[in-house]
Design an enzyme around this catalytic site. Structure first.
Site, PDB file in Angstrom:
ATOM      1  N   LYS A  22       0.835  -1.201   0.000  1.00 30.83           N
ATOM      2  CA  LYS A  22       0.000   0.000   0.000  1.00 30.83           C
ATOM      3  C   LYS A  22       0.872   1.254   0.000  1.00 30.83           C
ATOM      4  O   LYS A  22       0.637   2.192  -0.766  1.00 30.83           O
ATOM      5  CB  LYS A  22      -0.908  -0.035   1.225  1.00 30.83           C
ATOM      6  CG  LYS A  22      -2.054   0.932   1.169  1.00 30.83           C
ATOM      7  CD  LYS A  22      -2.939   0.808   2.398  1.00 30.83           C
ATOM      8  CE  LYS A  22      -3.707  -0.499   2.431  1.00 30.83           C
ATOM      9  NZ  LYS A  22      -4.316  -0.749   3.739  1.00 30.83           N
ATOM     10  N   ARG A  91      -3.078   2.782   8.946  1.00 32.52           N
ATOM     11  CA  ARG A  91      -3.430   1.505   8.298  1.00 32.52           C
ATOM     12  C   ARG A  91      -2.212   0.625   8.135  1.00 32.52           C
ATOM     13  O   ARG A  91      -1.124   1.107   7.830  1.00 32.52           O
ATOM     14  CB  ARG A  91      -3.963   1.736   6.873  1.00 32.52           C
ATOM     15  CG  ARG A  91      -5.238   2.477   6.782  1.00 32.52           C
ATOM     16  CD  ARG A  91      -5.516   2.709   5.285  1.00 32.52           C
ATOM     17  NE  ARG A  91      -6.472   3.765   5.094  1.00 32.52           N
ATOM     18  CZ  ARG A  91      -7.767   3.556   4.885  1.00 32.52           C
ATOM     19  NH1 ARG A  91      -8.233   2.335   4.827  1.00 32.52           N
ATOM     20  NH2 ARG A  91      -8.578   4.576   4.712  1.00 32.52           N
ATOM     21  N   GLY A 100      -8.012  -7.941   5.064  1.00 34.95           N
ATOM     22  CA  GLY A 100      -8.818  -8.113   6.266  1.00 34.95           C
ATOM     23  C   GLY A 100      -8.085  -8.709   7.449  1.00 34.95           C
ATOM     24  O   GLY A 100      -8.684  -8.955   8.487  1.00 34.95           O
ATOM     25  N   MET A 102      -5.321  -7.453   9.056  1.00 32.11           N
ATOM     26  CA  MET A 102      -4.679  -6.566  10.018  1.00 32.11           C
ATOM     27  C   MET A 102      -5.497  -5.308  10.264  1.00 32.11           C
ATOM     28  O   MET A 102      -6.573  -5.152   9.739  1.00 32.11           O
ATOM     29  CB  MET A 102      -3.261  -6.291   9.579  1.00 32.11           C
ATOM     30  CG  MET A 102      -2.430  -7.564   9.683  1.00 32.11           C
ATOM     31  SD  MET A 102      -0.714  -7.281   9.407  1.00 32.11           S
ATOM     32  CE  MET A 102      -0.750  -6.625   7.787  1.00 32.11           C
ATOM     33  N   ARG A 335      -3.565  -0.660  -6.474  1.00 35.79           N
ATOM     34  CA  ARG A 335      -2.646  -1.804  -6.587  1.00 35.79           C
ATOM     35  C   ARG A 335      -2.997  -2.544  -7.863  1.00 35.79           C
ATOM     36  O   ARG A 335      -4.100  -2.382  -8.402  1.00 35.79           O
ATOM     37  CB  ARG A 335      -2.765  -2.726  -5.385  1.00 35.79           C
ATOM     38  CG  ARG A 335      -4.133  -3.315  -5.275  1.00 35.79           C
ATOM     39  CD  ARG A 335      -4.253  -4.244  -4.106  1.00 35.79           C
ATOM     40  NE  ARG A 335      -5.651  -4.639  -4.044  1.00 35.79           N
ATOM     41  CZ  ARG A 335      -6.251  -5.128  -3.013  1.00 35.79           C
ATOM     42  NH1 ARG A 335      -5.604  -5.316  -1.898  1.00 35.79           N
ATOM     43  NH2 ARG A 335      -7.515  -5.464  -3.060  1.00 35.79           N
ATOM     44  N   HIS A 454      -1.530 -43.282  -1.918  1.00 30.60           N
ATOM     45  CA  HIS A 454      -1.738 -44.005  -3.164  1.00 30.60           C
ATOM     46  C   HIS A 454      -2.897 -43.411  -3.966  1.00 30.60           C
ATOM     47  O   HIS A 454      -2.783 -43.114  -5.150  1.00 30.60           O
ATOM     48  CB  HIS A 454      -2.011 -45.479  -2.838  1.00 30.60           C
ATOM     49  CG  HIS A 454      -2.311 -46.307  -4.039  1.00 30.60           C
ATOM     50  ND1 HIS A 454      -3.588 -46.567  -4.452  1.00 30.60           N
ATOM     51  CD2 HIS A 454      -1.488 -46.887  -4.942  1.00 30.60           C
ATOM     52  CE1 HIS A 454      -3.548 -47.300  -5.543  1.00 30.60           C
ATOM     53  NE2 HIS A 454      -2.288 -47.513  -5.870  1.00 30.60           N
ATOM     54  N   SER A 789      17.364 -40.090 -13.307  1.00 29.79           N
ATOM     55  CA  SER A 789      16.076 -39.434 -13.145  1.00 29.79           C
ATOM     56  C   SER A 789      15.820 -39.327 -11.645  1.00 29.79           C
ATOM     57  O   SER A 789      15.868 -40.323 -10.931  1.00 29.79           O
ATOM     58  CB  SER A 789      14.977 -40.247 -13.825  1.00 29.79           C
ATOM     59  OG  SER A 789      13.745 -39.612 -13.601  1.00 29.79           O
ATOM     60  N   CYS A 857      11.307 -37.254 -12.110  1.00 30.81           N
ATOM     61  CA  CYS A 857      10.009 -37.877 -12.379  1.00 30.81           C
ATOM     62  C   CYS A 857       9.177 -38.027 -11.119  1.00 30.81           C
ATOM     63  O   CYS A 857       8.124 -38.632 -11.137  1.00 30.81           O
ATOM     64  CB  CYS A 857      10.180 -39.218 -13.076  1.00 30.81           C
ATOM     65  SG  CYS A 857      11.069 -40.423 -12.080  1.00 30.81           S
ATOM     66  N   TYR A 877      15.003 -32.299 -18.372  1.00 26.70           N
ATOM     67  CA  TYR A 877      13.546 -32.379 -18.485  1.00 26.70           C
ATOM     68  C   TYR A 877      12.897 -32.586 -17.134  1.00 26.70           C
ATOM     69  O   TYR A 877      13.555 -32.990 -16.164  1.00 26.70           O
ATOM     70  CB  TYR A 877      13.131 -33.505 -19.443  1.00 26.70           C
ATOM     71  CG  TYR A 877      13.409 -34.898 -18.933  1.00 26.70           C
ATOM     72  CD1 TYR A 877      12.497 -35.544 -18.105  1.00 26.70           C
ATOM     73  CD2 TYR A 877      14.578 -35.570 -19.271  1.00 26.70           C
ATOM     74  CE1 TYR A 877      12.751 -36.815 -17.619  1.00 26.70           C
ATOM     75  CE2 TYR A 877      14.846 -36.841 -18.799  1.00 26.70           C
ATOM     76  CZ  TYR A 877      13.922 -37.459 -17.968  1.00 26.70           C
ATOM     77  OH  TYR A 877      14.170 -38.704 -17.472  1.00 26.70           O
TER      78      TYR A 877
HETATM   79  C1  PEP Z   1       9.866 -41.231  -6.837  1.00 21.92           C
HETATM   80  O1  PEP Z   1      10.205 -41.873  -5.866  1.00 21.92           O
HETATM   81  O2  PEP Z   1       9.952 -39.988  -6.903  1.00 21.92           O
HETATM   82  C2  PEP Z   1       9.313 -41.913  -8.012  1.00 21.92           C
HETATM   83  C3  PEP Z   1       9.040 -41.238  -9.120  1.00 21.92           C
HETATM   84  O3  PEP Z   1       9.040 -43.225  -7.886  1.00 21.92           O
HETATM   85  P1  PEP Z   1       7.732 -43.798  -7.167  1.00 21.92           P
HETATM   86  O4  PEP Z   1       6.831 -42.644  -6.873  1.00 21.92           O
HETATM   87  O5  PEP Z   1       7.146 -44.777  -8.101  1.00 21.92           O
HETATM   88  O6  PEP Z   1       8.314 -44.417  -5.942  1.00 21.92           O
END
Ligand code: PEP
Ligand code: MG
Length: 897
Positions: A22, A91, A100, A102, A335, A454, A789, A857, A877
Site C-alpha cells: 500500500k 493503516r 482483512g 490486520m 494496486r 496411493h 532421473s 520424475c 527435463y
Molecule cells: C519417486 O520416488 O519420486 C518416483 C518417481 O518413484 P515412485 O513414486 O514410483 O516411488
C-alpha cells in the site's frame, strides 16, 4: 536521514519490501502527481525492530514527530486542534496483501476538544460526533482489544431508544450521548480512559498495527499463502479526507478493467455520503461509475483520467479506492488488481494487443496454478449455498468436480460403470487392488491418507477428481454405508466431490466442463467450435497463445509419467515430449498376480521359469503398445519397484483363513505353504525393504524378464517400421554395484535379442536417484548410468525420514500450523535439503559423464515452484502426470524468461 519513516513523496512502487504494497503504491501515485492525501509510511524495518525487541525504537518516536509536523505544516492544520484539527488514518500495509487480516484506525486525532473543531470546520455537528464515535469504536476494538459487540450493542440500544433502525437516523445529540457510553465501555473494559492526547492515540495505533502482524489469524493466513513470518508490516499514516460530508461527497472503488472478464471499460461502485467501510459493508445500494458521471461530472472525469494514467503506468489492471470530499477527488489506494484465472489469461493477451506489454511479460503474468484451475470441470456456482448439504470436507488431492453414486468396493465400481453409471469410489484408503475401480469411477473419496497417498498419486496421474483424508467419514464397507455429521449415505446414493476445495456434498450438483481442457486435448479448432460464447473463445485463444510462447521460450523439456498406451497417447496430445517414467508395477496386478506370486514363491527354477515365460508375451505387448503411442520420442521404462508384499496375499487375511481352515479341519496345503512364505518375507518397514533394484537382484529372472520384454518390444516396433526410443531405468539404486549388475544383465540380454531378431537393440540404461547415498555417490554411479532421473518422492521420504504414505494425515497439519513446515515437502521440493542432494548429484554425475541426461520424475516434476529449481540446476527435463504437462510447459517457459 530518516530510517524508519518515509514521506509519501519519497518512495516508489518498487519499494514494497520497505514500504509495504500500500505504501509503495501511495508513493508511486504521489510521484505521478495524482491527488493523494499527504501522509507518510512507517517502514517494515521499524516493525521488524519492534518484533525483535518488543519496544518501539526510540528513533521512530522522533521520526514520527518530524513527519507529523511536516504534515501539519503542509496542510496548515494541527493534530488535536480546537478549531481546525488534522485527523489521520493509521493503516497496516504488508509487502503481500493480506486482506482483512490486520488493523486500521480512522479519525485519529479526535478528542473532546477537536470534535468541536471538526464540527466547525465541516459545518456539520452530526458528522463530527459520528466520526468521534467511530474512532472510539475502532480504537477500542483494535488497539485496546475490547469486544466489538459491546460497541455494536450500545449503538443498537441508542437506535432502539430513538425508535430508528439506521445509523444515519441518529442525530448529533444521540451521537454525543453515544460517545459518552463508548467512553464508559472503554473505561470499564480496559481500566483506562480513552486517550485524549492525539499523539498517544497515534502511537498506540501504530503499535496495534505492528502487533496485528503477529495475531493468530494473520499467521494462519501467511502460512496458507506461504508468506514468510519475518517480513513485518509497514504502517501508513495518511491525512483523513471525508466521503461522508454530505451529498457532494462519497467514496468508491474502481477497476481499470473488469477483473472477472478482463474487458476494458469503467468498472466500479460509488456510494454517496459514505466512508470507506460502508461500501464494502453493503449498507446501501451503490451507484455505478456511469451514475457518478451524472452526479459529479468533474470528479468523474478526473477519476477516469487518473485510472488511465495508472493503467498506463502499471501496464496492468489496477484497482483503486477513492473518495470525493465536497467535489474534490482523492486517491486513497491503488494496486495491481487481483483477478480470476480466466481474466489473467485474457488480460495478458489484451495488453499485448494494446502494445502495452510483450509476450514475455504476458507469460510472466499467468501461472501454472491458474492454468490448472482452468483445466477442471467445476461445480456450477450457486447464489445460495444453503441447499447444498456439506457432508464433510477432506483434503483436495486431485482437482475437478465429480458427481456420482457412492460405491464402496472396486468391483462394484467397475461393474456399475460398465452399466453406464457414474460412480464415486469411496474407500477408507486405497491400495493397488483398487486401481480398476479408480479407473472406472469419476471420482475417488477416501477417509484416510494425505496428498501423496496411493489414492492421491494415482488419481492425479489419471486426472481423476479425488478427495482424501476426509477423517470425519465413518465407512462401513460391510453395510455399504458412510456416515458423517449425522447423514448416512448408502451405496447408490448420489454424492458430489470437489477436488479443488475438498468438499463432499450430498446429492447432485451441476457441473460445467472445461473449455481449456478441451483445447489442450483436442486442439484449438475443436475448442473454438464448441465454445459457448465469445468470452470463452477469447480465453481459449489466450491460453493457446501464451502456451505456444512458453514452448518457444523454455529450455526444459517436458515428459510425462504414464504406464499405459492410452495415458501415453493422452500425454502426447497434451504436449509431452517423451515418457519420463513408465512404472511397470501395475502391469503385474489383476490376473497376472498369480504368476508373480509363483515367480516369488517358486520352489525350483523350472517352476519359476514357467511363470516368467507366461509373463513375457504379456509384458512385451504392454511395451509394444506404449512404444507405438510414443513413436519417435524417448520412453523411459522403469523396472519393477514396489515392495514384495504388494504381490503377496495380506498376512492377516491369510492367517485368519488358515486358522479357520484348521478349526474346520479343512486344511489347504497350498495356503499353509503360502502363509509360511508370506511370514518369512514379511517386512516391518517395506518401504525401506526389499523393493526396487534389491528385488530385482534377489528374485532370479524378474528383471531379466522385463529387460527382455522391452528389448523384444523394441525389435517388434523396428520390424513394424516404427521409431522406438526405449530406455531402461533401474529404481532405488544406492550403490553403483547394484547398477553394474543390472547393467551387465541388460547388455547381455540386448545382445541376445539383437542376435535372435537380427536387429541392433542397444538401449540406454540409467537409474533413478532417490536415495541420499545415490546422490552423494553420483560420480561413481554415473560411470554405469547413461541417465539419471530424480525420484523426488522417495528422495524426500528418505532424506527427511518421513513416510510418504502416512505422514500427511498423521501430523503434517500440525507441522504446518506450528510453522515447522510451510508446505508439504512432498508437494513442493524442499530446496534447502532435498534440493541440495539434487544439485550435488547433478554436479557429480556430470563431472563423470558430461553428456549424462538428467530429469526428474517425482511428483515435483509438475509443481510450479519446484520446476523453477529444476530449471536453475540445469536438468534436461521434468516429467509429470499427463494432466500436468501443460502446467509444466507453462512454468518451464516462465522459468526461462
Ligand atoms: C519417486 O520416488 O519420486 C518416483 C518417481 O518413484 P515412485 O513414486 O514410483 O516411488
Ligand atoms: Mg520411487
Amino acid at each position: 536521514m530518516a530510517r524508519y519513516v518515509k514521506d509519501f513523496s519519497e518512495g516508489d512502487k518498487d519499494q514494497k519490501d520497505l514500504l509495504g504494497g500500500k505504501g509503495a503504491n501511495l508513493a508511486e501515485m504521489t510521484r505521478l502527481g495524482l491527488p493523494v492525501p499527504p501522509g507518510f509510511t512507517i517502514t517494515t524495518e521499524a516493525c521488524r525492530a519492534y518484533m525483535r525487541t518488543g519496544e518501539v525504537p526510540p528513533e521512530l518516536r522522533v521520526e514520527v514527530t518530524m513527519a507529523v509536523r511536516h504534515l501539519e505544516d503542509q496542510l496548515g492544520r494541527r493534530l488535536g486542534d480546537f478549531h481546525d484539527p488534522l485527523l489521520v488514518s493509521v493503516r497496516s500495509g504488508a509487502k503481500f496483501s493480506m486482506p482483512g487480516m490486520m488493523e486500521t484506525v480512522l479519525n485519529v486525532g479526535l478528542n473532546d476538544a477537536s470534535v468541536q473543531g471538526l464540527a466547525e470546520l465541516s459545518g456539520d455537528e452530526r458528522f463530527a460526533w459520528d466520526s468521534y464515535r467511530r474512532l472510539i469504536q475502532m480504537f477500542g476494538r483494535t488497539v485496546l482489544d475490547i469486544d466489538g459487540d459491546l460497541f455494536s450493542e450500545a449503538l443498537d440500544k441508542a437506535k432502539a431508544a430513538r425508535g430508528v433502525t439506521a445509523d444515519v437516523d441518529l442525530d448529533a445529540d444521540d451521537l454525543r450521548t453515544l460517545v459518552g457510553t463508548y467512553k464508559q465501555i472503554v473505561r470499564e473494559q480496559s481500566g483506562r480512559e480513552f486517550p485524549q492526547h492525539p499523539r498517544e492515540q497515534l502511537d498506540m495505533a501504530i503499535v496495534a498495527v505492528f502487533d496485528s502482524w503477529g495475531t493468530e489469524r494473520a499467521r494462519l493466513y501467511r502460512r496458507k499463502e506461504r508468506i514468510p513470518d519475518d517480513l513485518g508490516t509497514a504502517v501508513n499514516v495518511c491525512s483523513m479526507v471525508f466521503g461522508n460530508l454530505g451529498p457532494t461527497s462519497g467514496t468508491g472503488v474502481a477497476f481499470t478493467r473488469d477483473p472477472a472478464s478482463g474487458r476494458t471499460g469503467e468498472f466500479g461502485d460509488y456510494l454517496v455520503n459514505a466512508q470507506g467501510e460502508d461500501v464494502v459493508a453493503g449498507i446501501r445500494n451503490t451507484l455505478s461509475l456511469a451514475d457518478l458521471e451524472e452526479v459529479d461530472p468533474a470528479a468523474h472525469a478526473e477519476l477516469l483520467q487518473a485510472m488511465r494514467r495508472l493503467e498506463t503506468h502499471y501496464r496492468d489492471l489496477c484497482d483503486i479506492e477513492f473518495t470525493i470530499e465536497r467535489g474534490k477527488l482523492w486517491m486513497l489506494q491503488t494496486r495491481v488488481g487481483k483477478r480470476t484465472a480466466p481474466a489473467a489469461f485474457r488480460i495478458a493477451c489484451q495488453l499485448v494487443d494494446e502494445h502495452l506489454i510483450t509476450m514475455d511479460e504476458a507469460l510472466s503474468r499467468v501461472t501454472g496454478a491458474q492454468l490448472s484451475q482452468l483445466q477442471f470441470p467445476q461445480f456450477a456456482p450457486v447464489d445460495d449455498d444453503s441447499d447444498r448439504v456439506l457432508l464433510t470436507r477432506g483434503m483436495a488431492a486431485s482437482p475437478g468436480a465429480a458427481v456420482g453414486m457412492a460405491v464402496f468396493d472396486p468391483a462394484t465400481a467397475a461393474q456399475w460403470a460398465a452399466d453406464g453409471k457414474d460412480v464415486i469410489l469411496v474407500r477408507r484408503e486405497t491400495n493397488p487392488d483398487d486401481l480398476g475401480g479408480m479407473i472406472a469411477a469419476v471420482g475417488v473419496l477416501t477417509a484416510r491418507g494425505g496428498k501423496t497417498s496411493h489414492a492421491a498419486v494415482v488419481a492425479r496421474g489419471m486426472g481423476r477428481t479425488c478427495v482424501v483424508g476426509a477423517e470425519e467419514l465413518v465407512i462401513d464397507s460391510e453395510a455399504r454405508t458412510m456416515t458423517a455429521r449425522g447423514h448416512t449415505v448408502h451405496e447408490g446414493d448420489v454424492i458430489a466431490i470437489d477436488g479443488t476445495s475438498g468438499d463432499v456434498v450430498l446429492g447432485d450438483v451441476p457441473v460445467v466442463p472445461s473449455p481449456v481442457q478441451r483445447y489442450l486435448e483436442d486442439g484449438l479448432d475443436v475448442a473454438l467450435a464448441e465454445a459457448p460464447d465469445d468470452e470463452t473463445r477469447e480465453l481459449v485463444r489466450a491460453v493457446d497463445r501464451i502456451l505456444r510462447h512458453a514452448d518457444a521460450s523454455r529450455r526444459l523439456h517436458v515428459h510425462a509419467n504414464a504406464d499405459t498406451a492410452e495415458d501415453a497417447a493422452r500425454a502426447r496430445h497434451l504436449g509431452a515430449q517423451g515418457i519420463g517414467l513408465c512404472r511397470t508395477e501395475h502391469m503385474f496386478l489383476g490376473e497376472r498376480r498369480v504368476l508373480v506370486e509363483r515367480v516369488v514363491l517358486a520352489d525350483d527354477d523350472t517352476e519359476r521359469q514357467a511363470a516368467l515365460d507366461a509373463l513375457l508375451p504379456l509384458q512385451r505387448q504392454d511395451f509394444t503398445d506404449i512404444l507405438a503411442a510414443m513413436d519417435g520420442l524417448p520412453t523411459t521404462i522403469r523396472l519393477i519397484d514396489p515392495p514384495l508384499h504388494e504381490f503377496l496375499p495380506d498376512l492377516t487375511d491369510l492367517s485368519v483363513k488358515v486358522a479357520l481352515q484348521a478349526e474346520r479341519g479343512e486344511v489347504d496345503e497350498h495356503d499353509v505353504t503360502l502363509l509360511a512364505a508370506v511370514r518369512r518375507m514379511h517386512e516391518a518397514n517395506p518401504m525401506l525393504g526389499l523393493r526396487g533394484v534389491r528385488l530385482g537382484l534377489v528374485i532370479p529372472g524378474l528383471f531379466d524378464l522385463q529387460i527382455r520384454a522391452v528389448a523384444e518390444a523394441v525389435a517388434a516396433r523396428l520390424a513394424a517400421g516404427g521409431d522406438p526410443h526405449a530406455e531402461i531405468m533401474v529404481p532405488l539404486v544406492g550403490s553403483v554395484q547394484e547398477l553394474r549388475l543390472v547393467r551387465e544383465r541388460a547388455v547381455a540380454i540386448m545382445a541376445e535379442v539383437s542376435a535372435e531378431q537380427g536387429v541392433t537393440v542397444d538401449l540406454p540404461v540409467g537409474c533413478m536417484i532417490e536415495l541420499p547415498r545415490a546422490a552423494l555417490t553420483a560420480d561413481r554411479i554415473a560411470a554405469q548410468a547413461q541417465f539419471f532421473s530424480f525420484g523426488t518422492n522417495d528422495l524426500t521420504q528418505t532424506t527427511w525420514g518421513f513416510s510418504r504414505d502416512d505422514v500427511e494425515g498423521a501430523f503434517f497439519a500440525q507441522y504446518t500450523a506450528n510453522g515447522v513446515l510451510s508446505v508439504s515437502p512432498f508437494e513442493t521440493l524442499d530446496v534447502k535439503g532435498v534440493g541440495q542432494l539434487v544439485q550435488i548429484a547433478v554436479e557429480r554425475g556430470r563431472a563423470t559423464r558430461p553428456d549424462l541426461t538428467l530429469g526428474v520424475c517425482g511428483e515435483h516434476g509438475g509443481d510450479p515452484e519446484s520446476i523453477r529449481f529444476f530449471d536453475a540446476v540445469g536438468l534436461d527435463y521434468v516429467s509429470c502426470s499427463p494432466f500436468r504437462v501443460p502446467i509444466a510447459r507453462l512454468e518451464a517457459g516462465r522459468a526461462a524468461i
